[in-house]
Design a protein around this motif. Sequence first.
Motif, PDB file in Angstrom:
ATOM      1  N   LYS A 121       0.792  -1.150  -0.124  1.00  5.80           N
ATOM      2  CA  LYS A 121       0.351   0.017   0.088  1.00  5.80           C
ATOM      3  C   LYS A 121       1.005   1.224  -0.208  1.00  5.80           C
ATOM      4  O   LYS A 121       1.752   1.406   0.887  1.00  5.80           O
ATOM      5  CB  LYS A 121      -0.854  -0.124   1.252  1.00  5.80           C
ATOM      6  CG  LYS A 121      -1.950   1.231   1.157  1.00  5.80           C
ATOM      7  CD  LYS A 121      -2.886   1.000   2.392  1.00  5.80           C
ATOM      8  CE  LYS A 121      -4.022   2.026   2.437  1.00  5.80           C
ATOM      9  NZ  LYS A 121      -4.883   1.596   3.666  1.00  5.80           N
ATOM     10  N   PHE A 122       0.576   2.289  -1.081  1.00  9.16           N
ATOM     11  CA  PHE A 122       1.322   3.541  -0.732  1.00  9.16           C
ATOM     12  C   PHE A 122       0.483   4.737  -0.993  1.00  9.16           C
ATOM     13  O   PHE A 122      -0.522   4.769  -1.645  1.00  9.16           O
ATOM     14  CB  PHE A 122       2.336   3.497  -2.457  1.00  9.16           C
ATOM     15  CG  PHE A 122       2.887   2.281  -2.528  1.00  9.16           C
ATOM     16  CD1 PHE A 122       4.298   1.990  -2.395  1.00  9.16           C
ATOM     17  CD2 PHE A 122       2.459   1.262  -3.175  1.00  9.16           C
ATOM     18  CE1 PHE A 122       5.168   0.989  -2.539  1.00  9.16           C
ATOM     19  CE2 PHE A 122       3.152  -0.084  -3.434  1.00  9.16           C
ATOM     20  CZ  PHE A 122       4.578  -0.006  -3.240  1.00  9.16           C
ATOM     21  N   ASP A 123       0.804   5.862  -0.390  1.00  9.91           N
ATOM     22  CA  ASP A 123       0.414   6.956  -0.656  1.00  9.91           C
ATOM     23  C   ASP A 123       1.209   7.788  -1.781  1.00  9.91           C
ATOM     24  O   ASP A 123       2.250   7.761  -1.843  1.00  9.91           O
ATOM     25  CB  ASP A 123       0.645   7.899   0.562  1.00  9.91           C
ATOM     26  CG  ASP A 123      -0.588   7.530   1.562  1.00  9.91           C
ATOM     27  OD1 ASP A 123      -1.860   7.231   1.277  1.00  9.91           O
ATOM     28  OD2 ASP A 123      -0.457   7.860   2.749  1.00  9.91           O
ATOM     29  N   CYS A 124       0.282   8.215  -2.707  1.00  9.35           N
ATOM     30  CA  CYS A 124       1.051   8.727  -3.945  1.00  9.35           C
ATOM     31  C   CYS A 124       0.366  10.047  -4.402  1.00  9.35           C
ATOM     32  O   CYS A 124      -0.714  10.325  -3.963  1.00  9.35           O
ATOM     33  CB  CYS A 124       0.646   7.755  -5.098  1.00  9.35           C
ATOM     34  SG  CYS A 124       1.476   6.169  -4.929  1.00  9.35           S
ATOM     35  N   ARG A 125       1.228  11.051  -4.756  1.00  5.55           N
ATOM     36  CA  ARG A 125       0.750  12.257  -5.436  1.00  5.55           C
ATOM     37  C   ARG A 125       1.472  12.497  -6.813  1.00  5.55           C
ATOM     38  O   ARG A 125       2.663  12.065  -6.928  1.00  5.55           O
ATOM     39  CB  ARG A 125       0.863  13.469  -4.497  1.00  5.55           C
ATOM     40  CG  ARG A 125       2.165  13.752  -4.046  1.00  5.55           C
ATOM     41  CD  ARG A 125       2.147  14.804  -2.934  1.00  5.55           C
ATOM     42  NE  ARG A 125       3.364  15.586  -2.760  1.00  5.55           N
ATOM     43  CZ  ARG A 125       3.556  16.799  -2.596  1.00  5.55           C
ATOM     44  NH1 ARG A 125       2.240  17.476  -2.244  1.00  5.55           N
ATOM     45  NH2 ARG A 125       4.640  17.222  -2.564  1.00  5.55           N
ATOM     46  N   ALA A 126       0.937  13.286  -7.613  1.00  3.46           N
ATOM     47  CA  ALA A 126       1.346  13.425  -8.926  1.00  3.46           C
ATOM     48  C   ALA A 126       1.369  14.985  -8.844  1.00  3.46           C
ATOM     49  O   ALA A 126       0.513  15.766  -8.807  1.00  3.46           O
ATOM     50  CB  ALA A 126       0.687  13.069  -9.910  1.00  3.46           C
ATOM     51  N   LEU A 127       2.540  15.540  -9.406  1.00  5.99           N
ATOM     52  CA  LEU A 127       2.701  17.246  -9.516  1.00  5.99           C
ATOM     53  C   LEU A 127       3.214  17.495 -10.822  1.00  5.99           C
ATOM     54  O   LEU A 127       3.874  16.878 -11.642  1.00  5.99           O
ATOM     55  CB  LEU A 127       3.484  17.680  -8.460  1.00  5.99           C
ATOM     56  CG  LEU A 127       3.276  17.453  -7.022  1.00  5.99           C
ATOM     57  CD1 LEU A 127       4.081  16.059  -6.490  1.00  5.99           C
ATOM     58  CD2 LEU A 127       3.350  18.451  -6.258  1.00  5.99           C
ATOM     59  N   VAL A 128       2.755  18.776 -11.223  1.00  7.65           N
ATOM     60  CA  VAL A 128       3.341  19.404 -12.369  1.00  7.65           C
ATOM     61  C   VAL A 128       3.804  20.878 -12.011  1.00  7.65           C
ATOM     62  O   VAL A 128       2.822  21.666 -11.482  1.00  7.65           O
ATOM     63  CB  VAL A 128       2.494  19.447 -13.580  1.00  7.65           C
ATOM     64  CG1 VAL A 128       2.829  20.433 -14.880  1.00  7.65           C
ATOM     65  CG2 VAL A 128       2.145  18.080 -14.368  1.00  7.65           C
ATOM     66  N   ASP A 129       4.937  21.214 -12.250  1.00 11.94           N
ATOM     67  CA  ASP A 129       5.499  22.496 -11.702  1.00 11.94           C
ATOM     68  C   ASP A 129       5.278  22.801 -10.451  1.00 11.94           C
ATOM     69  O   ASP A 129       4.761  24.116 -10.051  1.00 11.94           O
ATOM     70  CB  ASP A 129       4.987  23.657 -12.714  1.00 11.94           C
ATOM     71  CG  ASP A 129       5.402  23.493 -14.086  1.00 11.94           C
ATOM     72  OD1 ASP A 129       6.665  22.931 -14.549  1.00 11.94           O
ATOM     73  OD2 ASP A 129       4.520  23.923 -15.176  1.00 11.94           O
ATOM     74  N   GLY A 130       5.305  21.817  -9.564  1.00 11.28           N
ATOM     75  CA  GLY A 130       4.896  22.303  -8.043  1.00 11.28           C
ATOM     76  C   GLY A 130       3.391  22.039  -7.681  1.00 11.28           C
ATOM     77  O   GLY A 130       3.067  22.210  -6.490  1.00 11.28           O
ATOM     78  N   GLU A 131       2.654  22.105  -8.604  1.00 11.76           N
ATOM     79  CA  GLU A 131       1.267  21.837  -8.329  1.00 11.76           C
ATOM     80  C   GLU A 131       0.715  20.455  -8.427  1.00 11.76           C
ATOM     81  O   GLU A 131       1.072  19.657  -9.327  1.00 11.76           O
ATOM     82  CB  GLU A 131       0.540  22.766  -9.610  1.00 11.76           C
ATOM     83  CG  GLU A 131      -1.009  22.837  -9.221  1.00 11.76           C
ATOM     84  CD  GLU A 131      -1.735  23.683 -10.142  1.00 11.76           C
ATOM     85  OE1 GLU A 131      -2.825  23.782 -10.414  1.00 11.76           O
ATOM     86  OE2 GLU A 131      -0.962  24.363 -11.212  1.00 11.76           O
ATOM     87  N   VAL A 132      -0.112  19.966  -7.297  1.00 10.72           N
ATOM     88  CA  VAL A 132      -0.592  18.849  -7.107  1.00 10.72           C
ATOM     89  C   VAL A 132      -1.698  18.564  -8.377  1.00 10.72           C
ATOM     90  O   VAL A 132      -2.651  19.577  -8.489  1.00 10.72           O
ATOM     91  CB  VAL A 132      -1.225  18.368  -5.849  1.00 10.72           C
ATOM     92  CG1 VAL A 132      -1.926  17.219  -5.891  1.00 10.72           C
ATOM     93  CG2 VAL A 132      -0.057  18.391  -4.897  1.00 10.72           C
ATOM     94  N   VAL A 133      -1.712  17.455  -8.971  1.00  2.00           N
ATOM     95  CA  VAL A 133      -2.478  17.361 -10.293  1.00  2.00           C
ATOM     96  C   VAL A 133      -3.254  16.058  -9.762  1.00  2.00           C
ATOM     97  O   VAL A 133      -4.467  15.713 -10.439  1.00  2.00           O
ATOM     98  CB  VAL A 133      -1.999  17.167 -11.501  1.00  2.00           C
ATOM     99  CG1 VAL A 133      -1.350  18.205 -11.891  1.00  2.00           C
ATOM    100  CG2 VAL A 133      -0.924  16.185 -11.565  1.00  2.00           C
ATOM    101  N   CYS A 134      -2.676  14.981  -9.088  1.00  2.00           N
ATOM    102  CA  CYS A 134      -3.590  13.767  -8.517  1.00  2.00           C
ATOM    103  C   CYS A 134      -3.003  13.545  -7.440  1.00  2.00           C
ATOM    104  O   CYS A 134      -1.838  13.463  -7.078  1.00  2.00           O
ATOM    105  CB  CYS A 134      -3.342  12.814  -9.646  1.00  2.00           C
ATOM    106  SG  CYS A 134      -4.190  11.250  -9.500  1.00  2.00           S
ATOM    107  N   LEU A 135      -3.980  12.925  -6.282  1.00  2.00           N
ATOM    108  CA  LEU A 135      -3.668  12.422  -5.399  1.00  2.00           C
ATOM    109  C   LEU A 135      -4.478  10.813  -5.201  1.00  2.00           C
ATOM    110  O   LEU A 135      -5.652  10.744  -5.733  1.00  2.00           O
ATOM    111  CB  LEU A 135      -4.188  13.145  -4.140  1.00  2.00           C
ATOM    112  CG  LEU A 135      -3.682  14.488  -3.728  1.00  2.00           C
ATOM    113  CD1 LEU A 135      -4.612  15.192  -2.770  1.00  2.00           C
ATOM    114  CD2 LEU A 135      -2.291  14.344  -3.443  1.00  2.00           C
TER     115      LEU A 135
END
Length: 145
Positions: A121-135
């Motif tokens: 199990k993992f906690d993930c986040r994706a960012l573009v230019d420091g801005e969160v796009v997906c959690l």
Amino acid sequence: MMKIDEIMEFLPHRYPFLLVDRIVEVEKGKSIVGYKNVTINEPHFNGHFPGKPIMPGVLIIEAMAQVSGILGYVTAGRSAADGSIHLLAGSNKARFKRPVIPGDQLRMESTLVSNKHGIWKFDCRALVDGEVVCLAEIMSAERSA
């Protein structure tokens, strides 16, 4: 740091489904950071959407799962070359904050939460230019060939 040749030793994915270009940080048993360079040349942009290309959310989830799988492999001291595979087992609490478009560099961060009986199990986040796009919370099932 892992470049594409080393990433391909860990992941069984290949074009057009290898969604990790580089790993810049990995701490065994804890966390990982990787990148996906988003380009208009990717096949899904032909239909998603004509004239307004947006990376499908399911592919953002898959990219985070692939980075998480690498963390699982590194933590367990295994790789796809050993006949082991991390299969996406689930995703919870997924939230999309803004579209990802060609030209973006997707930064994916994953933190290991638990590993019980081969379910990671993992906690993930994706960012573009420091801005969160997906959690999202990602689960994978580790299996042997």
